[in-house]
Write an enzyme that holds these catalytic residues in place. Structure first.
Site, PDB file in Angstrom:
ATOM      1  N   ARG A 109       2.896 -40.207   8.234  1.00  0.00           N
ATOM      2  CA  ARG A 109       1.595 -39.417   7.495  1.00  0.00           C
ATOM      3  C   ARG A 109       0.994 -40.490   6.714  1.00  0.00           C
ATOM      4  O   ARG A 109       1.586 -41.541   6.042  1.00  0.00           O
ATOM      5  CB  ARG A 109       2.186 -38.797   6.509  1.00  0.00           C
ATOM      6  CG  ARG A 109       1.230 -38.131   5.785  1.00  0.00           C
ATOM      7  CD  ARG A 109       1.531 -36.928   4.809  1.00  0.00           C
ATOM      8  NE  ARG A 109       1.550 -35.615   5.537  1.00  0.00           N
ATOM      9  CZ  ARG A 109       1.577 -34.537   5.189  1.00  0.00           C
ATOM     10  NH1 ARG A 109       1.493 -34.108   3.759  1.00  0.00           N
ATOM     11  NH2 ARG A 109       1.303 -33.379   5.867  1.00  0.00           N
ATOM     12  N   HIS A 136      -4.770 -33.842  11.704  1.00  0.00           N
ATOM     13  CA  HIS A 136      -3.423 -33.048  11.586  1.00  0.00           C
ATOM     14  C   HIS A 136      -2.776 -32.152  12.705  1.00  0.00           C
ATOM     15  O   HIS A 136      -2.928 -31.127  12.965  1.00  0.00           O
ATOM     16  CB  HIS A 136      -3.540 -32.223  10.434  1.00  0.00           C
ATOM     17  CG  HIS A 136      -1.957 -31.823   9.540  1.00  0.00           C
ATOM     18  ND1 HIS A 136      -1.027 -32.392  10.215  1.00  0.00           N
ATOM     19  CD2 HIS A 136      -1.747 -31.113   8.681  1.00  0.00           C
ATOM     20  CE1 HIS A 136      -0.070 -31.960   9.404  1.00  0.00           C
ATOM     21  NE2 HIS A 136      -0.288 -31.231   8.296  1.00  0.00           N
ATOM     22  N   GLN A 139       0.203 -29.697  12.498  1.00  0.00           N
ATOM     23  CA  GLN A 139      -0.551 -28.310  12.060  1.00  0.00           C
ATOM     24  C   GLN A 139      -1.110 -27.342  13.113  1.00  0.00           C
ATOM     25  O   GLN A 139      -0.876 -26.366  13.203  1.00  0.00           O
ATOM     26  CB  GLN A 139      -1.435 -28.895  10.820  1.00  0.00           C
ATOM     27  CG  GLN A 139      -1.817 -27.379  10.171  1.00  0.00           C
ATOM     28  CD  GLN A 139      -0.650 -26.907   9.456  1.00  0.00           C
ATOM     29  OE1 GLN A 139      -0.014 -27.390   8.614  1.00  0.00           O
ATOM     30  NE2 GLN A 139      -0.628 -25.489   9.617  1.00  0.00           N
ATOM     31  N   ASP A 227      -8.349 -24.269   3.879  1.00  0.00           N
ATOM     32  CA  ASP A 227      -7.583 -25.298   3.359  1.00  0.00           C
ATOM     33  C   ASP A 227      -8.025 -25.733   1.941  1.00  0.00           C
ATOM     34  O   ASP A 227      -9.132 -25.254   1.501  1.00  0.00           O
ATOM     35  CB  ASP A 227      -7.877 -26.574   4.410  1.00  0.00           C
ATOM     36  CG  ASP A 227      -7.270 -27.726   4.154  1.00  0.00           C
ATOM     37  OD1 ASP A 227      -6.170 -27.757   3.294  1.00  0.00           O
ATOM     38  OD2 ASP A 227      -7.320 -28.684   4.676  1.00  0.00           O
ATOM     39  N   CYS A 267      -3.063 -23.610   5.818  1.00  0.00           N
ATOM     40  CA  CYS A 267      -1.995 -24.942   6.222  1.00  0.00           C
ATOM     41  C   CYS A 267      -1.052 -25.108   5.004  1.00  0.00           C
ATOM     42  O   CYS A 267       0.005 -25.459   5.278  1.00  0.00           O
ATOM     43  CB  CYS A 267      -2.769 -25.862   6.676  1.00  0.00           C
ATOM     44  SG  CYS A 267      -3.845 -26.728   5.272  1.00  0.00           S
ATOM     45  N   ARG A 295       5.918 -25.057  12.215  1.00  0.00           N
ATOM     46  CA  ARG A 295       5.974 -26.277  12.102  1.00  0.00           C
ATOM     47  C   ARG A 295       7.088 -26.858  12.799  1.00  0.00           C
ATOM     48  O   ARG A 295       7.089 -27.799  13.505  1.00  0.00           O
ATOM     49  CB  ARG A 295       5.756 -26.942  10.788  1.00  0.00           C
ATOM     50  CG  ARG A 295       4.222 -26.605  10.136  1.00  0.00           C
ATOM     51  CD  ARG A 295       3.001 -27.531  10.680  1.00  0.00           C
ATOM     52  NE  ARG A 295       3.569 -28.908  10.787  1.00  0.00           N
ATOM     53  CZ  ARG A 295       3.190 -29.799   9.704  1.00  0.00           C
ATOM     54  NH1 ARG A 295       2.700 -29.439   8.708  1.00  0.00           N
ATOM     55  NH2 ARG A 295       3.416 -31.232   9.746  1.00  0.00           N
TER      56      ARG A 295
END
Ligand code: CP
Ligand code: NVA
Length: 312
Positions: A109, A136, A139, A227, A267, A295
């Site tokens: 990340r 992402h 996700q 988001d 998310c 996930r």
């Protein structure tokens, strides 16, 4: 060194795999999810290790990868921006060259997508994007599995994203367009998807449209997604962003424009009653908690897929 092409053995963006491979990962994730209910695991990592490197905070990504790697019979080595010198004395390529000698997969990340491409060109083992400022993709896989579970199909569905056109909107939008959805992104002027992202959707079986008005995007949508207005790394702009995004809250009034059975997605982490009303988060139409769970399943399926690539 003769680096493998990134798309052969890494997952840096949601478009790295073709539609058949992407769908097979989503379907394998559904199968792993069902096996897990009976306590069945596939120990494919067989004692090998996976490095998790974080330049930004995380709950879902950290825990789902850690648990997933354990369930696949592997070990996790966790590293962070503060206990390494990546970008502050050691470059990302050198860091990945070394890590690749120890571990079977690198999960990272990072702030910049470029850090991931540098790692991938030197690691010699698969590199997975666990979020960058731009993308992402893990996700996005979880979101696709969640929509498939809720609606049965993705192709032909109208998907509306309300908020900034950055990492999550890009990855989930492009992945769903690849799987045949009609994607609408509503953002304030200047905060939409980058031009090159809209161009990269050309040729996918679905389509991606950008607009300003949330109601236009949500009109008749089967899925409404949002988001945070303040992504990690944007904290100094928080006050200004709250004003800019003030008309972009997903709440009951906006949902009245969507399909009556529309699914609500986020998310996480969410700033309750800012970009989404808390009542919607716990409404029967909310798939938010399934997204978070999924996930785990998609990332296990992704690792199983990437383990097929040779180790250099
Ligand atoms: N959705 C997501 O990636 O959550 P974390 O930032 O907690 O990992
Ligand atoms: N856009 C958010 C996503 C968090 C999962 C961020 O980058 O902080």
């Amino acid at each position: 060194m003769n680096p493998l092409r990134p798309s052969d053995c890494n997952y840096l963006t949601e478009l790295d795999f073709d539609v058949i491979t992407t769908q097979s990962i989503i379907d394998l994730a559904a199968q792993l999810k069902s096996e897990r209910k009976y306590g069945e695991f596939r120990s494919a990592l067989n004692g090998q290790s996976v490095a998790l490197y974080f330049e930004k905070p995380s709950v879902r990504t950290r825990v789902s990868f850690t648990v997933g790697v354990h369930e696949l019979g592997g070990n996790v080595v966790e590293l962070s921006g503060s206990n390494t010198k990546v970008g502050k004395g050691e470059n990302a390529a050198d860091f990945a060259s070394v890590l690749g000698r120890y571990v079977r997969v690198i999960v990272a990340r990072v702030f910049s997508q470029r850090t991931l491409t540098e790692m991938a060109s030197h690691a010699g083992v698969p590199v997975i994007n666990a979020l960058s400022d731009e993308r992402h993709p893990c996700q996005a896989l979880a979101d696709a599995l969640t929509i498939q579970e809720r609606l049965g199909t993705i192709r032909g569905r109208r998907f509306a994203f309300v908020g900034e056109g950055n990492n999550v909107a890009t990855s989930t939008g492009l992945l769903l367009a690849m799987l045949g959805a009609e994607v609408w992104i509503a953002s304030p002027d200047g905060y939409g998807l980058p031009e090159e992202i809209i161009r990269s959707a050309v040729g996918l079986s679905g389509s991606v449209y950008q607009c300003i008005d949330p109601k236009e995007a949500v009109q008749g949508a089967s899925v409404v997604y949002t988001d945070t207005w303040v992504s990690m790394g944007q904290e100094e702009e928080a006050e200004a962003r709250r004003q800019i995004f003030a008309g972009y809250k997903v709440d009951e009034s906006l949902m009245a424009s969507a399909d009556s059975n529309a699914v609500v997605m986020h998310c996480l982490p969410a700033v309750r009653d800012e970009e989404i009303s808390s009542s919607l988060m716990y409404h029967p139409s909310s798939a938010i908690w399934d997204q978070a769970e999924n996930r785990l399943h998609v990332q296990k399926a992704l690792i199983l897929n990437l383990l097929r690539s040779p180790r250099r």
